[in-house]
Design a protein around this motif. Structure first.
Motif, mmCIF file in Angstrom:
data_model
loop_
_atom_site.group_PDB
_atom_site.id
_atom_site.type_symbol
_atom_site.label_atom_id
_atom_site.label_comp_id
_atom_site.label_asym_id
_atom_site.label_seq_id
_atom_site.Cartn_x
_atom_site.Cartn_y
_atom_site.Cartn_z
ATOM 1 N N LYS A 24 73.135 20.454 -49.564
ATOM 2 C CA LYS A 24 72.063 21.391 -49.210
ATOM 3 C C LYS A 24 72.479 22.318 -48.074
ATOM 4 C CE LYS A 24 68.292 18.473 -50.849
ATOM 5 N NZ LYS A 24 69.060 18.077 -51.982
ATOM 6 N N GLY A 25 73.338 21.837 -47.197
ATOM 7 C CA GLY A 25 73.825 22.652 -46.090
ATOM 8 C C GLY A 25 75.113 23.391 -46.402
ATOM 9 N N SER A 55 78.054 19.766 -56.748
ATOM 10 C CA SER A 55 77.181 20.888 -56.433
ATOM 11 C C SER A 55 77.601 21.569 -55.129
ATOM 12 C CB SER A 55 75.737 20.399 -56.340
ATOM 13 O OG SER A 55 74.872 21.465 -56.056
ATOM 14 N N ALA A 56 77.980 20.779 -54.134
ATOM 15 C CA ALA A 56 78.443 21.344 -52.863
ATOM 16 C C ALA A 56 79.685 22.204 -53.080
ATOM 17 C CB ALA A 56 78.733 20.235 -51.858
ATOM 18 N N CYS A 57 80.599 21.721 -53.903
ATOM 19 C CA CYS A 57 81.810 22.494 -54.201
ATOM 20 C C CYS A 57 81.463 23.782 -54.942
ATOM 21 C CB CYS A 57 82.782 21.660 -55.033
ATOM 22 S SG CYS A 57 83.569 20.333 -54.118
ATOM 23 N N ALA A 58 80.589 23.680 -55.922
ATOM 24 C CA ALA A 58 80.208 24.857 -56.699
ATOM 25 C C ALA A 58 79.542 25.909 -55.814
ATOM 26 C CB ALA A 58 79.286 24.448 -57.835
ATOM 27 N N LYS A 59 78.704 25.478 -54.877
ATOM 28 C CA LYS A 59 78.023 26.413 -53.974
ATOM 29 C C LYS A 59 78.988 27.110 -53.033
ATOM 30 C CE LYS A 59 73.449 24.389 -53.844
ATOM 31 N NZ LYS A 59 72.422 23.739 -53.022
ATOM 32 N N ASN A 60 80.137 26.501 -52.796
ATOM 33 C CA ASN A 60 81.119 27.076 -51.878
ATOM 34 C C ASN A 60 82.316 27.658 -52.615
ATOM 35 O OD1 ASN A 60 80.132 26.657 -49.112
ATOM 36 N ND2 ASN A 60 80.017 24.537 -49.785
#
Length: 85
Positions: A24-25, A55-60
């Protein structure tokens, strides 16, 4: 009056919660470090752990790393669910 402290060992649920917070961050490196820590602590990461890290990887914009994690799920006998795809 003394307060007693209860110290619990982290488990897959606490790690998964921390990985979700990282996701989320948008803290993909922290999420990946926590996922690695689960394995080193001889705990079994679950679908939630992997989903949040992916998801964290995809967002970054770390799509290649997300694909590596997705493919790695099979090595720990986890089936990706519809949320991950």
């Amino acid at each position: 009056f003394a307060m007693t402290q209860s110290v619990s060992e982290p488990n897959t649920i606490t790690y998964s919660s921390a990985i979700s917070a990282c996701e989320k961050g948008s803290a993909s490196q922290a999420a990946l470090a926590l996922l690695s820590t689960i394995v080193q602590a001889v705990l079994e990461p679950d679908t939630i752990s992997y989903s949040a890290a992916i998801s964290a990887c995809a967002k970054n914009a770390q799509r290649q790393r997300a694909l590596v994690l997705l493919n790695g799920m099979g090595q720990v006998v986890l089936e990706p669910d519809t949320i991950i795809y």
